[in-house]
Write an enzyme that holds these catalytic residues in place. Structure first.
Site, PDB file in Angstrom:
ATOM      1  N   ARG A  45      -5.332  88.370  19.593  1.00 56.68           N
ATOM      2  CA  ARG A  45      -4.394  89.325  18.982  1.00 56.68           C
ATOM      3  C   ARG A  45      -4.877  89.777  17.606  1.00 56.68           C
ATOM      4  O   ARG A  45      -4.072  89.996  16.693  1.00 56.68           O
ATOM      5  CB  ARG A  45      -2.975  88.716  18.896  1.00 56.68           C
ATOM      6  CG  ARG A  45      -2.412  88.286  20.249  1.00 56.68           C
ATOM      7  CD  ARG A  45      -1.968  89.436  21.114  1.00 56.68           C
ATOM      8  NE  ARG A  45      -0.783  90.083  20.610  1.00 56.68           N
ATOM      9  CZ  ARG A  45       0.463  89.789  21.008  1.00 56.68           C
ATOM     10  NH1 ARG A  45       0.674  88.895  21.924  1.00 56.68           N
ATOM     11  NH2 ARG A  45       1.490  90.437  20.517  1.00 56.68           N
ATOM     12  N   ARG A  84       0.475  93.891  14.562  1.00 56.79           N
ATOM     13  CA  ARG A  84       1.438  94.223  13.510  1.00 56.79           C
ATOM     14  C   ARG A  84       1.150  93.634  12.144  1.00 56.79           C
ATOM     15  O   ARG A  84       1.736  94.064  11.160  1.00 56.79           O
ATOM     16  CB  ARG A  84       2.840  93.800  13.953  1.00 56.79           C
ATOM     17  CG  ARG A  84       3.435  94.731  14.982  1.00 56.79           C
ATOM     18  CD  ARG A  84       4.576  94.071  15.696  1.00 56.79           C
ATOM     19  NE  ARG A  84       4.059  92.935  16.438  1.00 56.79           N
ATOM     20  CZ  ARG A  84       4.801  92.116  17.171  1.00 56.79           C
ATOM     21  NH1 ARG A  84       6.098  92.281  17.232  1.00 56.79           N
ATOM     22  NH2 ARG A  84       4.251  91.122  17.827  1.00 56.79           N
TER      23      ARG A  84
END
Ligand code: CP3
Length: 365
Positions: free
Chosen positions: A39, A43
């Site tokens: 990941r 964000r």
């Protein structure tokens, strides 16, 4: 080549690849260890949040090659990571099979649950390739744009983990519906898993044909099943996918990430035929070293240590490098980066991994 015994045994190691992660995955001890982070796009990066706003939705971001390429490249512009991972998401394949998918802010993926064989009849693998064509296009563009030192990793969810999203209709705490179906009606549940094996094999083959140099199978919920069910729903489907991929693309390494598998990791490593094992943060370093005798390992810093930063991060990173540095290692987290992670901590981590020299040898770098 004292450290390369695994390279000779590994089917993908016919010729020595030059990218550091490919060498480590072929069984070579590489100094410094290559590093990427699960990941690594997402964000915690302000530029990712801006890109997602520009895309209008997370799904639009995943299905628009130009934007997905940009999301993939964002972390590489900041940090000298050794690999890029395709920007896409694990449940997209379900939409390809005909199960509508939505993302709800603060919740994650939401699907209309599939609860029995009659629901399965509404799904089909026939159109999955067309549906996922934008993902293949993203891979093609990435392969053309990435610098020569950076490897491109493709990925898919492993059948058990994807099945939990399919049956629960999204994320779950206890996987009650999926387990009850698997325990009550193994034949019916087996049909669902067989469909996922077929679709996942085609999806990963398509990514490889478009230019992915490594693929990782994320089995994020492998660790919630009892022994027999692990064999049926984690190990057997993964072995089937790996066997077909190896017959078509023998030189492309497959990393298995059976999160939480604990005492069954060694059986998984031997029985599935994966080239390397991604380890979660609960695997003790001593056990990781034992596993490293069978396969290269990837891992396994706790993502919250990366949020913490400072001396706690430095010490935890040093412990992994010192323990696993004597064998083939790809440095990574034990699970994905969390949104609270300060980007500065990622920079410090990558620098520390690249500055580390392993004791007791010149390595192959
Ligand atoms: O940078 C990368 O690693 C590449 C892209 C990637 C994403 N998801 C993007 C994403 C990868 C490899 C994944 C894998 C994934 N997705 C897994 C397996 C690994 C794991 O974390 O266990 C799973 C189970 C999923 C399913 C999923 N996707 C969930 C449960 C969620 C919601 C929780 C969350 O983190 O938001 C997602 C959304 C998701 N996938 C985001 C990203 C960047 C956040 C979307 C957003 O709001 O922008």
């Amino acid at each position: 080549m004292a450290d390369s015994s695994l390279a000779q045994a590994a089917p993908g190691a016919a010729k020595t690849p030059s990218k550091t992660i490919l060498r480590a995955l072929a069984g070579e001890r590489v100094d410094p260890a290559p590093v990427w982070l699960m990941r690594q796009a997402g964000r915690y990066l302000p530029e990712y949040r801006a890109l997602r706003d520009r895309a209008g939705s997370f799904k639009a971001l995943c299905y628009t090659p130009e934007l997905a390429v940009e999301a993939t490249l964002q972390p590489l512009r900041r940090f000298p990571l050794d690999a890029a991972i395709l920007f896409a998401d694990l449940p997209l394949i379900l939409e390809g099979l005909g199960q509508p998918l939505d993302y709800v802010e603060g919740v994650g993926p939401v699907l209309e649950p599939i609860r029995d064989p009659r629901d399965l009849a509404r799904l089909s693998t026939d159109r999955a390739g067309d549906h996922l064509a934008p993902v293949f296009e993203t891979v093609r563009r990435l392969r053309a744009e990435l610098p020569p030192r950076t490897a491109l990793i493709g990925f898919a969810g492993a059948p058990w983990t994807v099945a939990t999203y399919m049956v629960e209709g999204g994320s779950s705490r206890d996987f009650a519906m999926t387990k009850r179906w698997a325990f009550r009606d193994p034949d019916g549940f087996g049909k669902l898993v067989a469909m996922l094996v077929q679709a996942t094999t085609a999806y990963l083959s398509g990514q490889i044909e478009a230019g992915a140099e490594v693929v990782q199978l994320f089995d994020s919920w492998a660790g919630v099943l009892p022994e027999d069910a692990v064999r049926s729903w984690v190990i057997a489907p993964t072995a089937a996918i790996v066997a077909t991929l190896k017959s078509r693309h023998p030189h492309v390494p497959v990393i298995g990430f059976p999160r939480g598998l604990g005492l069954m990791l060694e059986e998984y490593a031997m029985a599935t035929g994966v080239d390397a094992l991604a380890l979660d943060s609960t695997v003790p370093l001593r056990a990781a070293r034992d596993l490293q005798r069978h396969r290269p390992v990837q891992g396994n810093l706790d993502p919250q240590a990366l949020v913490t930063g400072g001396p706690a991060l430095t010490r935890a990173t040093e412990a992994i490098l010192a323990s696993l540095g004597s064998g083939p290692l790809v440095f990574n987290l034990g699970h994905g980066i969390v949104p609270d992670t300060p980007p500065d901590h990622v920079a410090a981590l990558v620098e520390q991994v690249h500055a580390f020299r392993r004791p007791g040898g010149v390595g192959h770098g």
